[in-house]
Motif scaffolding. Structure first.
Motif, PDB file in Angstrom:
ATOM      1  N   HIS A  25      21.899 -18.223  -0.730  1.00  0.00           N
ATOM      2  CA  HIS A  25      21.669 -19.457  -1.479  1.00  0.00           C
ATOM      3  C   HIS A  25      21.731 -19.248  -2.986  1.00  0.00           C
ATOM      4  O   HIS A  25      21.897 -20.214  -3.745  1.00  0.00           O
ATOM      5  CB  HIS A  25      20.325 -20.074  -1.090  1.00  0.00           C
ATOM      6  CG  HIS A  25      19.132 -19.345  -1.622  1.00  0.00           C
ATOM      7  ND1 HIS A  25      18.546 -19.659  -2.831  1.00  0.00           N
ATOM      8  CD2 HIS A  25      18.412 -18.322  -1.103  1.00  0.00           C
ATOM      9  CE1 HIS A  25      17.516 -18.864  -3.020  1.00  0.00           C
ATOM     10  NE2 HIS A  25      17.405 -18.045  -2.000  1.00  0.00           N
TER      11      HIS A  25
ATOM     12  N   TRP B  42      17.032 -23.076   2.874  1.00  0.00           N
ATOM     13  CA  TRP B  42      17.644 -24.334   3.303  1.00  0.00           C
ATOM     14  C   TRP B  42      16.679 -25.184   4.117  1.00  0.00           C
ATOM     15  O   TRP B  42      16.711 -26.419   4.024  1.00  0.00           O
ATOM     16  CB  TRP B  42      18.934 -24.071   4.072  1.00  0.00           C
ATOM     17  CG  TRP B  42      20.040 -23.589   3.174  1.00  0.00           C
ATOM     18  CD1 TRP B  42      20.691 -22.401   3.231  1.00  0.00           C
ATOM     19  CD2 TRP B  42      20.593 -24.287   2.049  1.00  0.00           C
ATOM     20  NE1 TRP B  42      21.625 -22.313   2.219  1.00  0.00           N
ATOM     21  CE2 TRP B  42      21.582 -23.450   1.483  1.00  0.00           C
ATOM     22  CE3 TRP B  42      20.351 -25.530   1.460  1.00  0.00           C
ATOM     23  CZ2 TRP B  42      22.329 -23.825   0.371  1.00  0.00           C
ATOM     24  CZ3 TRP B  42      21.095 -25.913   0.350  1.00  0.00           C
ATOM     25  CH2 TRP B  42      22.065 -25.064  -0.182  1.00  0.00           C
TER      26      TRP B  42
ATOM     27  N   LEU C 198      22.831 -31.266   4.438  1.00  0.00           N
ATOM     28  CA  LEU C 198      23.213 -29.873   4.240  1.00  0.00           C
ATOM     29  C   LEU C 198      24.721 -29.715   4.101  1.00  0.00           C
ATOM     30  O   LEU C 198      25.206 -28.991   3.216  1.00  0.00           O
ATOM     31  CB  LEU C 198      22.696 -29.031   5.406  1.00  0.00           C
ATOM     32  CG  LEU C 198      21.174 -28.820   5.445  1.00  0.00           C
ATOM     33  CD1 LEU C 198      20.729 -28.370   6.820  1.00  0.00           C
ATOM     34  CD2 LEU C 198      20.745 -27.809   4.381  1.00  0.00           C
TER      35      LEU C 198
END
Length: 673
Positions: free
Chosen positions: A93, A250, A277
């Motif tokens: 990420h 996430w 997402l």
């Protein structure tokens, strides 16, 4: 092929196709540059003297994500090889690293030696010319590089990359090093330049009915030093540790706003979160919201969807604002402020770096020898409309202040000015489908919405004269729509006024799903007679009357047409616009809940991973065109939030005794930023 499981972090985007092959690697912008150019990166298995690429026949594949994450959950099973592979992939990420955890399970009763092979077909900076692939002894990895683009590939084996081959591909009959892998051994060729590829191998020992796990990664950077640092970071933190932190990030990201879904079915909630997402994977960290990143479209169009259309971006931004992701939309509106032309409008589309993209909107009419506005005016109007929705949601006035003169005023002045002095309608431009030029009802509705937004902004900043001028222009557009685009004989709106060769106008009465704009952007009430008749015609004449169902774009739509006897292929966004209308006009909870079947239709037509294409086959339901389409996912998000807010408003009215007479977009719970 659809891109079943895209993963990314806003700088590095990796897509897999339905055969679980890496197909696109975008860096350092989402949508630019594609360092594979759509060529597949193969993944192969050698066992007991047999070799198979996982894209070959004989493999059962299930491609999904782990719940509420951008970590894949892939199952590959081959009964002939007596093997099962469980794979989890993610782009970290924060760091630009693709991480892969691969567990190989032995379905046989005897111990076995298995070799895995990973092939890399880079076209760095979108060309095969001048690439280099080599084994780097300092990092124990294979590195592909050209100019300021470096890709380092390694594994968590003691030796890093255990076996390897670099070689030529697509040159004088050379197929590539993937052919070298098919005997279970690699040549160990240490460097090749030009049109090159590489393959690495890893040997695993499997106990009877047991399993062994390995990790593999690709680090992307702009220098050797950068990818070497990332390689060391992965080894220090461990690839599994980085996968875990990305999984946790996430899950926190998609749940950060703690939305109450009430009694909404789990499958709708799941697709809502998945849509957020997946939409995030298509958004560049610099603010560009990309329409779709699926390079296969190049083969039929010699171009792609990896661009920022201000129209798509505005719709996506509105959905993200409704869901509470204002940090992303601020970046988008800042981006828009940077690319607005001096004349106050947006051109057709832009690269993720802000550069002007390819276009088919002409600047000059060779027949009349007159200058044309090469625009879709709705794109400019929609950015203003979406920006007001953003402000109304979060009240971040200092952010708006920085955009007021350079974006809002300039764009609003253009919308006010770009009108026929007699009819008061907007001048001709391209429609939202980009296939015809005229005066379109959808465009007029967005111009009304954009001018109303500008009037509110002007009033907010105490500029009464400007506010009155924009509001007056909006009212004139609305009344001109009623006078010029309304069909009294049918009680509904026409699609457009189209120019004729003699300088006049011809009414285009085609029923088009975009006519939902007559209520969505505010010019007419959703329960007014003209809107009811318009949307009734949309539903009756555009619903695809097959087992697949769904709403087509317009009557006789020929784009990617695959069947006769239907108005066109069903589109996700069009079907959801119909849901928006039914939600807006629902007067009771029973009427509102009766709209859920349209959301269920979308759920049913999604890929197993949750990915939504642009459109689906009217007879089979298979995805058509690009996949995923960011706009499809954002529209699902917006429709779900609209449903929940309508339900909240109904419950509030029932409590206080106030009648529910109109669609009140302001009566809602404010989401955190």
């Amino acid at each position: 092929m659809p891109r079943d499981i895209p993963i990314g972090n806003g700088t590095l985007l990796v897509t897999f196709d339905e055969l679980y092959r890496i197909r696109d690697i975008y860096f350092p912008f989402v949508g630019k540059e594609n360092h594979s150019e759509g060529h597949p990166f193969r993944f192969g298995v050698w066992a007991d003297g047999q070799f198979s690429w996982i894209s070959d026949g004989g493999w059962e594949r299930t491609l999904r994500y782990q719940p509420e994450t951008l970590v894949t959950d892939v199952n590959l099973r081959n009964e002939a090889l007596a093997l099962e592979i469980i794979a989890h992939d993610a782009v970290d990420h924060q760091e630009n690293v693709l991480l892969r955890r691969i567990e190989v399970r032995n379905l046989a009763a005897s111990a076995r030696t298995v070799r895995l092979f990973f092939h890399h077909d880079f076209y760095i900076s979108e060309t095969e010319v001048g690439d280099t692939a080599y084994f780097d002894p300092d990092t124990l990895s294979i590195i592909h590089y050209k100019g300021q683009r470096y890709f380092l590939i390694s594994t968590d084996g003691v030796e890093g990359v255990e076996s390897f081959a670099t070689g030529r591909k697509a040159f004088r009959g050379a197929e590539g090093t993937w052919r070298d892998a098919e005997d279970g051994l690699l040549s160990q060729s240490a460097i090749t330049e030009g049109s090159v590829d590489s393959t690495i191998g890893r040997t695993l020992e499997l106990p009877p009915h047991g399993s062994t796990t390995m990790h593999y990664w690709i680090a992307a950077g702009t220098s050797y030093r950068e990818v070497a640092r990332l390689n060391e970071l992965v080894r220090t933190r461990t690839p599994q540790g980085m996968l875990e932190r990305t999984r946790n990030y996430w899950r926190a990201w998609v749940n950060k706003n703690e939305i109450s879904f009430g009694d909404l079915p789990d499958e709708i909630v799941d697709l809502f979160k998945r849509s957020l997402l997946i939409a995030r994977t298509q958004i560049d960290n610099g603010g560009a919201i990309i329409a779709a990143n699926d390079s296969d479209v190049v083969t039929r169009a010699t171009d792609h969807y990896s661009y920022m259309w201000p129209r798509d971006g505005a719709f996506v931004a509105q959905a993200l604002d409704l869901a509470g992701y204002s940090n992303l939309t601020r970046s988008f509106f800042d981006f828009c402020g940077r690319i607005l032309t001096d004349k106050g409008y947006f051109l057709q589309k832009y690269g993720p770096d802000g550069s002007l993209a390819s276009s088919w909107h002409a600047w000059w009419d060779p027949h009349t020898r007159q200058r044309l506005a090469p625009i879709q005016e709705d794109e400019t109007a929609l950015v203003l409309w979406a920006l007001w929705q953003h402000y109304d949601e979060f009240r971040d006035i200092e952010f708006i202040k920085a955009l007021y003169e350079k974006l809002i005023v300039r764009a609003a002045d253009f919308l006010e000015r770009f009108r026929d002095p007699v009819t008061k309608l907007p001048l001709p431009s391209w429609n939202l489908w980009e296939d015809r030029r005229g005066i379109h009802t959808f465009t007029c509705a967005t111009v009304y919405g954009g001018l109303r937004a500008a009037a509110r902004f002007a009033a907010l900043f105490g500029e009464a004269e400007r506010a009155a001028r924009y509001a007056q222009a909006a009212m004139e557009v609305r009344e001109a729509m009623r006078a010029r685009l309304y069909l009294p004989s049918e009680g509904r709106f026409a699609r457009a006024l189209m120019p004729t060769t003699d300088g006049g106008w011809e009414t285009d009465s085609t029923v088009d799903a975009s006519l939902f704009g007559v209520f969505y952007f505010g010019p007419f009430a959703p329960d007014s007679a003209e809107v009811k008749a318009t949307m009734r015609a949309v539903e009756e004449r555009l619903w695809v009357k097959t087992e697949v169902g769904g709403l087509a774009r317009y009557e006789g739509d020929g784009y990617m047409r695959v069947a006769e006897g239907v108005p066109g292929n069903p589109w996700f966004i069009c079907t959801l616009w119909l849901a928006d209308y039914k939600i807006a006009t629902a007067r009771t909870r029973e009427e509102l809940e009766a709209t859920l079947w349209l959301l269920h239709w979308v759920v049913k037509r999604a890929l197993p991973s949750g990915v939504l294409a642009e459109q689906v086959h009217p007879l089979t339901g298979d995805p058509l065109s690009v996949s995923p389409l960011t706009w499809s996912h954002s529209t699902f998000v917006a429709t779900v939030i609209t449903y929940l807010r309508r339900l909240e408003l109904m419950e509030s009215c029932a409590t206080c005794g106030r009648p529910l007479f109109q669609y009140d977009r302001r009566a809602r719970k404010r989401a955190p930023s």
